[in-house]
Scaffold this active site. Structure first.
Site, PDB file in Angstrom:
ATOM      1  N   GLY A 164       0.843  -0.882   0.206  1.00 22.52           N
ATOM      2  CA  GLY A 164      -0.124   0.104   0.249  1.00 22.52           C
ATOM      3  C   GLY A 164       0.867   1.249   0.373  1.00 22.52           C
ATOM      4  N   LEU A 203      13.156   5.408 -10.007  1.00 21.68           N
ATOM      5  CA  LEU A 203      13.494   5.247 -10.939  1.00 21.68           C
ATOM      6  C   LEU A 203      12.137   7.334 -11.803  1.00 21.68           C
ATOM      7  CD1 LEU A 203      12.863   2.155 -12.074  1.00 21.68           C
ATOM      8  CD2 LEU A 203      14.539   3.735 -12.780  1.00 21.68           C
ATOM      9  N   GLU A 287       7.341  -5.770  -7.953  1.00 20.83           N
ATOM     10  CA  GLU A 287       6.944  -7.301  -6.481  1.00 20.83           C
ATOM     11  C   GLU A 287       5.750  -7.941  -7.573  1.00 20.83           C
ATOM     12  OE1 GLU A 287       4.045  -5.944  -3.934  1.00 20.83           O
ATOM     13  OE2 GLU A 287       3.136  -4.540  -4.780  1.00 20.83           O
ATOM     14  N   ARG A 291      -2.502 -12.180  -5.193  1.00 25.38           N
ATOM     15  CA  ARG A 291      -4.013 -12.612  -5.328  1.00 25.38           C
ATOM     16  C   ARG A 291      -4.729 -11.785  -6.167  1.00 25.38           C
ATOM     17  NH1 ARG A 291      -4.486  -7.474  -4.910  1.00 25.38           N
ATOM     18  NH2 ARG A 291      -2.441  -6.605  -3.812  1.00 25.38           N
ATOM     19  N   VAL A 294      -7.359  -5.764  -7.772  1.00 19.78           N
ATOM     20  CA  VAL A 294      -8.820  -4.646  -8.245  1.00 19.78           C
ATOM     21  C   VAL A 294      -8.728  -4.885  -8.959  1.00 19.78           C
ATOM     22  CG1 VAL A 294      -8.855  -2.668  -7.512  1.00 19.78           C
ATOM     23  CG2 VAL A 294      -7.781  -3.527  -5.388  1.00 19.78           C
TER      24      VAL A 294
END
Ligand code: ADP
Length: 450
Positions: A164, A203, A287, A291, A294
Protein backbone atom coordinates in the site's frame (compact mmCIF):
# COMPACT_ATOMS: atom_id res chain seq x y z
CA UNK A 1 -15.34 -28.83 -7.42
CA UNK A 2 -16.20 -27.14 -4.14
CA UNK A 3 -19.71 -27.38 -2.66
CA UNK A 4 -19.68 -24.28 -0.54
CA UNK A 5 -17.32 -21.30 -0.56
CA UNK A 6 -16.95 -18.87 2.32
CA UNK A 7 -15.93 -15.42 1.17
CA UNK A 8 -13.63 -13.83 3.74
CA UNK A 9 -14.07 -10.30 2.47
CA UNK A 10 -16.57 -7.49 1.95
CA UNK A 11 -17.55 -4.84 -0.60
CA UNK A 12 -17.29 -5.17 -4.34
CA UNK A 13 -14.82 -8.08 -4.31
CA UNK A 14 -17.14 -10.15 -2.12
CA UNK A 15 -19.87 -9.46 -4.69
CA UNK A 16 -17.54 -10.38 -7.53
CA UNK A 17 -16.75 -13.77 -5.98
CA UNK A 18 -20.42 -14.37 -5.11
CA UNK A 19 -21.38 -13.78 -8.73
CA UNK A 20 -18.82 -16.30 -9.98
CA UNK A 21 -20.02 -18.88 -7.41
CA UNK A 22 -23.66 -18.41 -8.48
CA UNK A 23 -22.74 -19.04 -12.10
CA UNK A 24 -20.82 -22.16 -11.08
CA UNK A 25 -23.67 -23.46 -8.92
CA UNK A 26 -21.55 -23.30 -5.76
CA UNK A 27 -23.27 -22.34 -2.50
CA UNK A 28 -21.91 -19.29 -0.70
CA UNK A 29 -21.32 -18.04 2.82
CA UNK A 30 -20.80 -14.34 3.54
CA UNK A 31 -19.01 -13.22 6.69
CA UNK A 32 -19.44 -9.71 8.02
CA UNK A 33 -18.66 -7.35 10.86
CA UNK A 34 -21.45 -5.75 12.88
CA UNK A 35 -20.93 -2.60 10.78
CA UNK A 36 -21.71 -4.56 7.61
CA UNK A 37 -24.96 -6.25 8.67
CA UNK A 38 -26.78 -4.32 5.91
CA UNK A 39 -24.13 -4.86 3.29
CA UNK A 40 -25.01 -6.14 -0.17
CA UNK A 41 -22.72 -9.18 0.02
CA UNK A 42 -24.60 -10.35 3.12
CA UNK A 43 -27.93 -10.10 1.31
CA UNK A 44 -26.64 -11.82 -1.79
CA UNK A 45 -25.04 -14.89 -0.19
CA UNK A 46 -26.92 -18.11 0.64
CA UNK A 47 -25.85 -17.87 4.29
CA UNK A 48 -24.11 -15.31 6.43
CA UNK A 49 -22.20 -15.28 9.70
CA UNK A 50 -21.33 -12.25 11.83
CA UNK A 51 -17.64 -12.56 12.74
CA UNK A 52 -17.05 -9.59 15.02
CA UNK A 53 -17.10 -5.87 15.68
CA UNK A 54 -16.30 -3.19 13.04
CA UNK A 55 -12.51 -3.00 13.40
CA UNK A 56 -11.00 -5.26 10.72
CA UNK A 57 -8.53 -6.80 13.17
CA UNK A 58 -11.49 -8.14 15.16
CA UNK A 59 -13.55 -9.32 12.17
CA UNK A 60 -12.19 -9.64 8.63
CA UNK A 61 -8.71 -10.38 10.00
CA UNK A 62 -9.91 -12.58 12.83
CA UNK A 63 -8.75 -16.06 11.84
CA UNK A 64 -10.44 -18.02 14.70
CA UNK A 65 -13.79 -16.37 13.89
CA UNK A 66 -13.50 -17.14 10.20
CA UNK A 67 -12.50 -20.71 10.94
CA UNK A 68 -15.49 -21.08 13.26
CA UNK A 69 -17.73 -19.73 10.47
CA UNK A 70 -16.35 -22.43 8.13
CA UNK A 71 -17.13 -25.13 10.68
CA UNK A 72 -20.62 -23.88 11.47
CA UNK A 73 -21.61 -23.63 7.80
CA UNK A 74 -19.63 -26.60 6.46
CA UNK A 75 -17.79 -24.50 3.87
CA UNK A 76 -15.11 -26.52 2.09
CA UNK A 77 -13.16 -23.57 0.69
CA UNK A 78 -12.40 -19.93 1.47
CA UNK A 79 -11.97 -17.17 -1.07
CA UNK A 80 -9.99 -14.35 0.55
CA UNK A 81 -10.56 -11.64 -2.11
CA UNK A 82 -7.82 -8.96 -1.97
CA UNK A 83 -6.43 -7.20 1.10
CA UNK A 84 -7.34 -8.62 4.54
CA UNK A 85 -6.08 -12.25 4.74
CA UNK A 86 -5.45 -12.76 1.04
CA UNK A 87 -1.66 -12.74 1.36
CA UNK A 88 -1.40 -14.34 4.79
CA UNK A 89 0.50 -17.62 4.36
CA UNK A 90 -0.29 -18.73 7.91
CA UNK A 91 -4.03 -18.35 7.22
CA UNK A 92 -3.69 -20.62 4.17
CA UNK A 93 -1.88 -23.21 6.31
CA UNK A 94 -4.40 -23.06 9.16
CA UNK A 95 -7.24 -23.63 6.70
CA UNK A 96 -5.41 -26.63 5.25
CA UNK A 97 -4.93 -28.04 8.76
CA UNK A 98 -8.73 -27.90 9.10
CA UNK A 99 -9.38 -29.46 5.70
CA UNK A 100 -10.64 -26.24 4.20
CA UNK A 101 -9.17 -25.22 0.83
CA UNK A 102 -7.64 -21.78 0.42
CA UNK A 103 -8.47 -20.28 -2.97
CA UNK A 104 -5.05 -18.89 -3.65
CA UNK A 105 -1.42 -19.88 -4.11
CA UNK A 106 0.63 -22.35 -2.08
CA UNK A 107 1.64 -20.91 1.32
CA UNK A 108 5.29 -21.16 0.30
CA UNK A 109 4.79 -18.77 -2.64
CA UNK A 110 2.74 -16.31 -0.61
CA UNK A 111 5.56 -16.23 1.91
CA UNK A 112 8.36 -15.70 -0.62
CA UNK A 113 6.52 -12.92 -2.45
CA UNK A 114 5.33 -11.30 0.79
CA UNK A 115 8.92 -10.51 1.67
CA UNK A 116 10.02 -8.09 -1.01
CA UNK A 117 13.72 -8.79 -0.53
CA UNK A 118 13.12 -12.53 -0.93
CA UNK A 119 10.78 -11.82 -3.86
CA UNK A 120 13.45 -9.85 -5.72
CA UNK A 121 16.02 -12.58 -5.14
CA UNK A 122 13.59 -15.16 -6.47
CA UNK A 123 12.72 -13.02 -9.48
CA UNK A 124 16.39 -12.59 -10.30
CA UNK A 125 17.00 -16.32 -10.01
CA UNK A 126 14.08 -16.96 -12.39
CA UNK A 127 15.51 -14.61 -15.01
CA UNK A 128 13.09 -11.75 -14.41
CA UNK A 129 14.78 -8.32 -14.71
CA UNK A 130 14.84 -6.40 -11.39
CA UNK A 131 15.42 -2.77 -10.31
CA UNK A 132 19.09 -2.17 -9.44
CA UNK A 133 19.52 -1.91 -5.67
CA UNK A 134 20.82 -3.56 -2.54
CA UNK A 135 21.17 -7.34 -2.71
CA UNK A 136 19.26 -7.81 0.52
CA UNK A 137 18.24 -5.69 3.48
CA UNK A 138 20.42 -2.79 4.61
CA UNK A 139 21.17 -2.64 8.31
CA UNK A 140 23.55 0.25 8.90
CA UNK A 141 23.56 3.78 7.48
CA UNK A 142 27.18 3.33 6.40
CA UNK A 143 26.32 0.23 4.38
CA UNK A 144 23.33 2.04 2.85
CA UNK A 145 25.52 4.98 1.84
CA UNK A 146 28.01 2.67 0.13
CA UNK A 147 25.25 0.98 -1.90
CA UNK A 148 23.44 4.23 -2.70
CA UNK A 149 26.64 5.80 -3.98
CA UNK A 150 27.28 2.75 -6.14
CA UNK A 151 23.80 2.72 -7.73
CA UNK A 152 23.63 6.54 -7.81
CA UNK A 153 21.12 9.00 -6.34
CA UNK A 154 18.16 9.36 -6.20
CA UNK A 155 17.47 6.13 -4.32
CA UNK A 156 14.30 4.75 -2.79
CA UNK A 157 14.24 3.19 0.68
CA UNK A 158 11.56 0.47 0.76
CA UNK A 159 10.13 -1.74 3.49
CA UNK A 160 10.73 -5.48 3.03
CA UNK A 161 7.24 -6.12 4.39
CA UNK A 162 5.80 -3.19 2.37
CA UNK A 163 2.35 -2.80 0.93
CA UNK A 164 0.00 0.00 0.00
CA UNK A 165 2.90 2.35 -0.61
CA UNK A 166 3.82 2.52 3.08
CA UNK A 167 7.38 2.54 4.36
CA UNK A 168 8.75 4.09 1.16
CA UNK A 169 11.01 7.16 1.17
CA UNK A 170 13.08 8.83 -1.55
CA UNK A 171 16.56 10.22 -0.90
CA UNK A 172 17.45 12.62 -3.72
CA UNK A 173 20.94 13.29 -2.37
CA UNK A 174 23.42 11.73 0.04
CA UNK A 175 22.38 14.33 2.61
CA UNK A 176 18.82 12.99 2.64
CA UNK A 177 19.69 9.32 3.01
CA UNK A 178 19.94 9.00 6.76
CA UNK A 179 16.57 10.72 7.34
CA UNK A 180 14.93 8.61 4.62
CA UNK A 181 16.23 5.43 6.25
CA UNK A 182 14.95 6.29 9.70
CA UNK A 183 11.52 7.47 8.47
CA UNK A 184 11.06 4.37 6.31
CA UNK A 185 12.14 2.10 9.18
CA UNK A 186 9.76 3.79 11.63
CA UNK A 187 6.86 3.67 9.15
CA UNK A 188 7.54 0.02 8.35
CA UNK A 189 7.74 -0.89 12.04
CA UNK A 190 4.43 0.86 12.75
CA UNK A 191 2.59 -0.54 9.73
CA UNK A 192 4.01 -4.08 9.51
CA UNK A 193 5.79 -4.73 12.81
CA UNK A 194 9.00 -5.26 10.82
CA UNK A 195 11.55 -2.51 10.22
CA UNK A 196 13.66 -4.28 7.59
CA UNK A 197 14.34 -1.99 4.62
CA UNK A 198 16.22 -2.22 1.33
CA UNK A 199 17.39 0.19 -1.35
CA UNK A 200 16.40 0.60 -4.95
CA UNK A 201 17.36 2.98 -7.69
CA UNK A 202 14.59 5.59 -7.82
CA UNK A 203 13.27 5.74 -11.35
CA UNK A 204 12.27 9.25 -12.44
CA UNK A 205 9.61 8.69 -15.09
CA UNK A 206 8.69 5.03 -15.31
CA UNK A 207 5.34 3.52 -16.04
CA UNK A 208 3.84 0.87 -13.77
CA UNK A 209 3.13 -2.13 -15.96
CA UNK A 210 2.00 -5.43 -14.47
CA UNK A 211 1.55 -8.87 -15.98
CA UNK A 212 -1.42 -11.06 -15.04
CA UNK A 213 -0.57 -14.73 -14.62
CA UNK A 214 -2.54 -17.91 -14.08
CA UNK A 215 -1.11 -21.29 -13.07
CA UNK A 216 -2.46 -24.65 -11.96
CA UNK A 217 0.27 -25.61 -9.47
CA UNK A 218 1.26 -28.54 -11.67
CA UNK A 219 3.64 -26.67 -13.90
CA UNK A 220 1.18 -25.20 -16.41
CA UNK A 221 1.07 -21.41 -16.45
CA UNK A 222 0.15 -18.65 -18.87
CA UNK A 223 0.13 -14.86 -18.92
CA UNK A 224 -2.89 -12.74 -19.75
CA UNK A 225 -1.15 -9.62 -20.94
CA UNK A 226 -0.48 -6.42 -19.06
CA UNK A 227 -2.24 -3.62 -17.23
CA UNK A 228 -0.85 -0.11 -17.14
CA UNK A 229 -1.45 1.31 -13.66
CA UNK A 230 0.77 4.38 -13.89
CA UNK A 231 -1.88 6.85 -12.80
CA UNK A 232 -1.39 6.76 -9.02
CA UNK A 233 -1.80 9.01 -6.03
CA UNK A 234 0.38 8.23 -3.03
CA UNK A 235 1.39 4.97 -4.72
CA UNK A 236 -2.28 3.95 -4.90
CA UNK A 237 -3.69 3.11 -8.31
CA UNK A 238 -6.47 5.36 -9.56
CA UNK A 239 -6.90 4.37 -13.21
CA UNK A 240 -5.81 1.15 -14.91
CA UNK A 241 -5.86 0.20 -18.56
CA UNK A 242 -4.97 -2.52 -20.99
CA UNK A 243 -3.27 -2.67 -23.39
CA UNK A 244 -0.67 -0.21 -22.12
CA UNK A 245 -0.35 2.77 -24.47
CA UNK A 246 3.42 2.31 -24.11
CA UNK A 247 3.84 -1.30 -25.24
CA UNK A 248 3.81 -2.98 -28.60
CA UNK A 249 3.02 -6.62 -29.32
CA UNK A 250 6.61 -7.81 -29.29
CA UNK A 251 7.45 -6.09 -25.97
CA UNK A 252 4.29 -7.59 -24.44
CA UNK A 253 5.02 -11.10 -25.74
CA UNK A 254 8.61 -10.91 -24.62
CA UNK A 255 7.97 -9.92 -20.98
CA UNK A 256 4.85 -12.10 -20.83
CA UNK A 257 6.86 -15.14 -21.91
CA UNK A 258 9.61 -14.49 -19.35
CA UNK A 259 7.01 -14.24 -16.57
CA UNK A 260 4.94 -17.25 -17.68
CA UNK A 261 8.09 -19.38 -17.90
CA UNK A 262 9.07 -18.34 -14.36
CA UNK A 263 5.60 -19.30 -13.10
CA UNK A 264 5.87 -22.71 -14.78
CA UNK A 265 9.24 -23.22 -13.14
CA UNK A 266 7.94 -22.57 -9.60
CA UNK A 267 4.64 -24.39 -10.34
CA UNK A 268 2.64 -21.35 -9.35
CA UNK A 269 -0.97 -22.00 -8.38
CA UNK A 270 -3.81 -19.56 -8.97
CA UNK A 271 -3.90 -15.98 -10.22
CA UNK A 272 -1.11 -13.55 -9.55
CA UNK A 273 0.36 -10.31 -10.77
CA UNK A 274 3.99 -9.59 -11.45
CA UNK A 275 4.57 -5.84 -11.18
CA UNK A 276 7.21 -3.90 -13.10
CA UNK A 277 8.38 -0.39 -13.60
CA UNK A 278 9.01 0.29 -17.29
CA UNK A 279 11.38 2.99 -18.46
CA UNK A 280 13.23 3.50 -21.75
CA UNK A 281 12.11 0.13 -23.06
CA UNK A 282 13.35 -1.78 -19.98
CA UNK A 283 11.29 -3.73 -17.46
CA UNK A 284 12.27 -3.73 -13.77
CA UNK A 285 10.49 -6.14 -11.38
CA UNK A 286 9.25 -4.49 -8.16
CA UNK A 287 6.97 -7.10 -6.58
CA UNK A 288 4.50 -9.91 -7.10
CA UNK A 289 0.99 -9.95 -5.67
CA UNK A 290 -0.20 -13.49 -4.99
CA UNK A 291 -3.94 -12.81 -5.17
CA UNK A 292 -6.68 -11.40 -7.38
CA UNK A 293 -6.23 -7.65 -7.89
CA UNK A 294 -8.68 -4.78 -7.78
CA UNK A 295 -7.99 -4.06 -11.45
CA UNK A 296 -8.53 -7.63 -12.74
CA UNK A 297 -11.70 -6.69 -14.73
CA UNK A 298 -9.57 -4.78 -17.24
CA UNK A 299 -7.94 -8.07 -18.22
CA UNK A 300 -11.28 -9.88 -18.20
CA UNK A 301 -12.68 -7.28 -20.60
CA UNK A 302 -10.01 -7.71 -23.24
CA UNK A 303 -9.45 -11.48 -22.90
CA UNK A 304 -13.01 -12.65 -22.18
CA UNK A 305 -11.59 -14.91 -19.46
CA UNK A 306 -13.32 -15.03 -16.06
CA UNK A 307 -10.37 -14.85 -13.67
CA UNK A 308 -12.34 -15.76 -10.55
CA UNK A 309 -13.77 -18.81 -12.28
CA UNK A 310 -10.26 -19.93 -13.31
CA UNK A 311 -8.96 -19.20 -9.81
CA UNK A 312 -11.63 -21.41 -8.24
CA UNK A 313 -11.10 -24.21 -10.79
CA UNK A 314 -7.36 -24.51 -10.25
CA UNK A 315 -7.74 -24.21 -6.46
CA UNK A 316 -10.07 -27.23 -6.66
CA UNK A 317 -7.27 -29.19 -8.35
CA UNK A 318 -8.27 -28.85 -12.00
CA UNK A 319 -5.60 -28.57 -14.66
CA UNK A 320 -5.29 -25.43 -16.70
CA UNK A 321 -7.19 -26.00 -19.92
CA UNK A 322 -6.23 -22.65 -21.41
CA UNK A 323 -3.03 -22.56 -23.39
CA UNK A 324 -1.08 -19.44 -24.22
CA UNK A 325 -2.31 -19.69 -27.80
CA UNK A 326 -5.93 -19.57 -26.56
CA UNK A 327 -5.38 -16.09 -25.13
CA UNK A 328 -6.01 -13.18 -27.44
CA UNK A 329 -6.57 -9.52 -26.71
CA UNK A 330 -9.60 -7.74 -28.03
CA UNK A 331 -10.01 -3.96 -27.95
CA UNK A 332 -9.15 -1.68 -25.06
CA UNK A 333 -10.36 -1.42 -21.46
CA UNK A 334 -10.02 1.22 -18.75
CA UNK A 335 -10.98 0.98 -15.08
CA UNK A 336 -11.60 3.99 -12.84
CA UNK A 337 -11.64 3.49 -9.08
CA UNK A 338 -14.46 5.63 -7.74
CA UNK A 339 -13.67 6.41 -4.12
CA UNK A 340 -15.76 8.06 -1.40
CA UNK A 341 -13.32 10.95 -1.13
CA UNK A 342 -13.33 14.65 -1.76
CA UNK A 343 -11.95 15.03 -5.32
CA UNK A 344 -9.73 17.98 -4.35
CA UNK A 345 -8.54 17.24 -0.80
CA UNK A 346 -8.97 13.44 -1.04
CA UNK A 347 -10.40 13.41 2.46
CA UNK A 348 -12.51 10.28 3.03
CA UNK A 349 -16.24 10.93 2.77
CA UNK A 350 -18.14 8.05 4.33
CA UNK A 351 -21.90 8.38 4.83
CA UNK A 352 -25.26 7.69 3.29
CA UNK A 353 -25.81 7.47 -0.45
CA UNK A 354 -29.01 9.40 -1.08
CA UNK A 355 -29.29 8.81 -4.81
CA UNK A 356 -27.51 6.20 -6.86
CA UNK A 357 -27.64 5.57 -10.56
CA UNK A 358 -25.16 3.24 -12.21
CA UNK A 359 -24.19 3.98 -15.80
CA UNK A 360 -25.02 1.34 -18.37
CA UNK A 361 -25.05 0.56 -22.05
CA UNK A 362 -22.64 -1.11 -24.42
CA UNK A 363 -19.17 -1.77 -23.03
CA UNK A 364 -19.88 -0.67 -19.46
CA UNK A 365 -19.31 -2.79 -16.36
CA UNK A 366 -19.70 -1.58 -12.80
CA UNK A 367 -18.38 -3.67 -9.94
CA UNK A 368 -19.75 -2.21 -6.73
CA UNK A 369 -21.56 -3.21 -3.57
CA UNK A 370 -23.43 0.01 -2.86
CA UNK A 371 -27.09 0.85 -3.35
CA UNK A 372 -29.37 3.82 -2.79
CA UNK A 373 -29.79 4.34 0.95
CA UNK A 374 -26.61 2.42 1.81
CA UNK A 375 -24.24 4.02 4.30
CA UNK A 376 -20.54 3.66 3.54
CA UNK A 377 -18.97 2.81 6.90
CA UNK A 378 -15.87 4.74 7.99
CA UNK A 379 -13.90 1.63 9.00
CA UNK A 380 -12.71 0.21 5.68
CA UNK A 381 -11.30 1.36 2.33
CA UNK A 382 -13.17 4.10 0.53
CA UNK A 383 -13.92 2.27 -2.73
CA UNK A 384 -17.49 2.97 -3.87
CA UNK A 385 -17.15 1.02 -7.06
CA UNK A 386 -15.14 0.37 -10.17
CA UNK A 387 -16.24 1.61 -13.56
CA UNK A 388 -14.80 -0.57 -16.30
CA UNK A 389 -15.23 0.47 -19.90
CA UNK A 390 -14.44 -1.59 -22.97
CA UNK A 391 -14.17 -0.37 -26.55
CA UNK A 392 -12.75 -1.49 -29.88
CA UNK A 393 -9.98 1.08 -29.67
CA UNK A 394 -8.51 3.29 -26.94
CA UNK A 395 -10.22 6.27 -28.50
CA UNK A 396 -13.62 4.61 -28.43
CA UNK A 397 -12.95 3.56 -24.86
CA UNK A 398 -12.18 7.14 -23.81
CA UNK A 399 -15.37 8.47 -25.44
CA UNK A 400 -17.42 5.76 -23.79
CA UNK A 401 -15.78 6.45 -20.43
CA UNK A 402 -16.67 10.13 -20.66
CA UNK A 403 -20.26 9.24 -21.44
CA UNK A 404 -20.40 6.70 -18.58
CA UNK A 405 -19.03 9.19 -16.05
CA UNK A 406 -21.62 11.76 -17.09
CA UNK A 407 -24.36 9.18 -16.53
CA UNK A 408 -23.22 8.04 -13.10
CA UNK A 409 -24.95 9.54 -10.04
CA UNK A 410 -23.70 9.05 -6.48
CA UNK A 411 -25.31 11.73 -4.28
CA UNK A 412 -24.99 12.33 -0.56
CA UNK A 413 -21.25 11.78 -0.32
CA UNK A 414 -18.21 13.16 -2.12
CA UNK A 415 -16.68 10.90 -4.76
CA UNK A 416 -13.69 11.05 -7.06
CA UNK A 417 -15.89 11.08 -10.19
CA UNK A 418 -14.92 14.72 -10.94
CA UNK A 419 -11.25 13.66 -10.99
CA UNK A 420 -11.91 11.34 -13.94
CA UNK A 421 -13.88 14.03 -15.77
CA UNK A 422 -10.88 16.35 -15.36
CA UNK A 423 -8.40 13.67 -16.46
CA UNK A 424 -10.37 13.02 -19.64
CA UNK A 425 -9.84 16.65 -20.65
CA UNK A 426 -6.04 16.39 -20.40
CA UNK A 427 -4.04 16.01 -23.61
CA UNK A 428 -1.50 13.68 -21.93
CA UNK A 429 -4.26 11.32 -20.84
CA UNK A 430 -5.92 11.39 -24.24
CA UNK A 431 -2.54 10.62 -25.83
CA UNK A 432 -1.68 7.94 -23.26
CA UNK A 433 1.41 9.92 -22.41
CA UNK A 434 1.86 9.60 -18.64
CA UNK A 435 4.10 8.01 -16.00
CA UNK A 436 3.84 7.14 -12.29
CA UNK A 437 4.37 10.74 -11.09
CA UNK A 438 2.06 12.36 -13.65
CA UNK A 439 -1.06 12.43 -11.44
CA UNK A 440 0.74 13.85 -8.39
CA UNK A 441 2.22 16.55 -10.61
CA UNK A 442 -1.20 17.33 -12.10
CA UNK A 443 -2.68 17.67 -8.59
CA UNK A 444 0.28 19.73 -7.36
CA UNK A 445 -0.22 22.27 -10.14
CA UNK A 446 -3.84 22.65 -9.06
CA UNK A 447 -5.36 20.49 -11.80
CA UNK A 448 -8.45 19.84 -9.66
CA UNK A 449 -8.86 23.33 -8.26
CA UNK A 450 -9.78 25.12 -11.47
P1 ADP B 1 3.58 -1.45 -2.43
O1 ADP B 1 3.67 -2.93 -2.16
O2 ADP B 1 3.68 -0.63 -1.18
O3 ADP B 1 2.43 -1.08 -3.29
P2 ADP B 1 5.43 -1.38 -4.72
O4 ADP B 1 6.80 -1.94 -4.67
O5 ADP B 1 4.41 -2.17 -5.46
O6 ADP B 1 4.94 -1.08 -3.22
O7 ADP B 1 5.48 0.07 -5.32
C1 ADP B 1 4.33 0.88 -5.37
C2 ADP B 1 4.56 2.07 -6.27
O8 ADP B 1 5.68 2.85 -5.80
C3 ADP B 1 4.93 1.71 -7.70
O9 ADP B 1 3.81 1.46 -8.50
C4 ADP B 1 5.65 2.98 -8.12
O10 ADP B 1 4.73 4.01 -8.38
C5 ADP B 1 6.42 3.36 -6.86
N1 ADP B 1 7.78 2.78 -6.88
C6 ADP B 1 8.15 1.58 -6.37
N2 ADP B 1 9.48 1.34 -6.58
C7 ADP B 1 9.96 2.41 -7.24
C8 ADP B 1 11.26 2.80 -7.77
N3 ADP B 1 12.34 2.01 -7.62
N4 ADP B 1 11.38 4.00 -8.39
C9 ADP B 1 10.31 4.82 -8.51
N5 ADP B 1 9.08 4.53 -8.05
C10 ADP B 1 8.89 3.35 -7.42
Amino acid sequence: MFDKILIANRGEIAMRVLRACKELGIRTVAVHSTADAEAMHVRFADESVCIGPPAAKDSYLNIPSILAACEITGADAVHPGYGFLSENARFAEILAEHNVAFIGPKAEHIRIMGDKIEAKRTAKRLGIPIVPGSDGGVTSDTEAMKIATAIGFPVLVKAAAGGGGRGMKVAHTAGELSAALSTARAEAKAAFGDDAVYLEKYLEKPRHIEIQVLGDGKGNAIHLGERDCSLQRRHQKVWEESPSPALNTSARDEIGDVVAKAMREIKYLGVGTVEFLYEDGQFYFIEMNTRIQVEHPVTEAITDIDLIFEQIRVAAGAELTLRQSDVSFRGHAIECRINAENPVSFRPSPGKILHYHASGGLGIRIDSAVYQGYSIPPYYDSLVGKLIVHGKTRQECLMRLKRAIDEMVVDGIDTTLPLFRALLAEADIIDGNYHIHWLEQFLARGGMEA
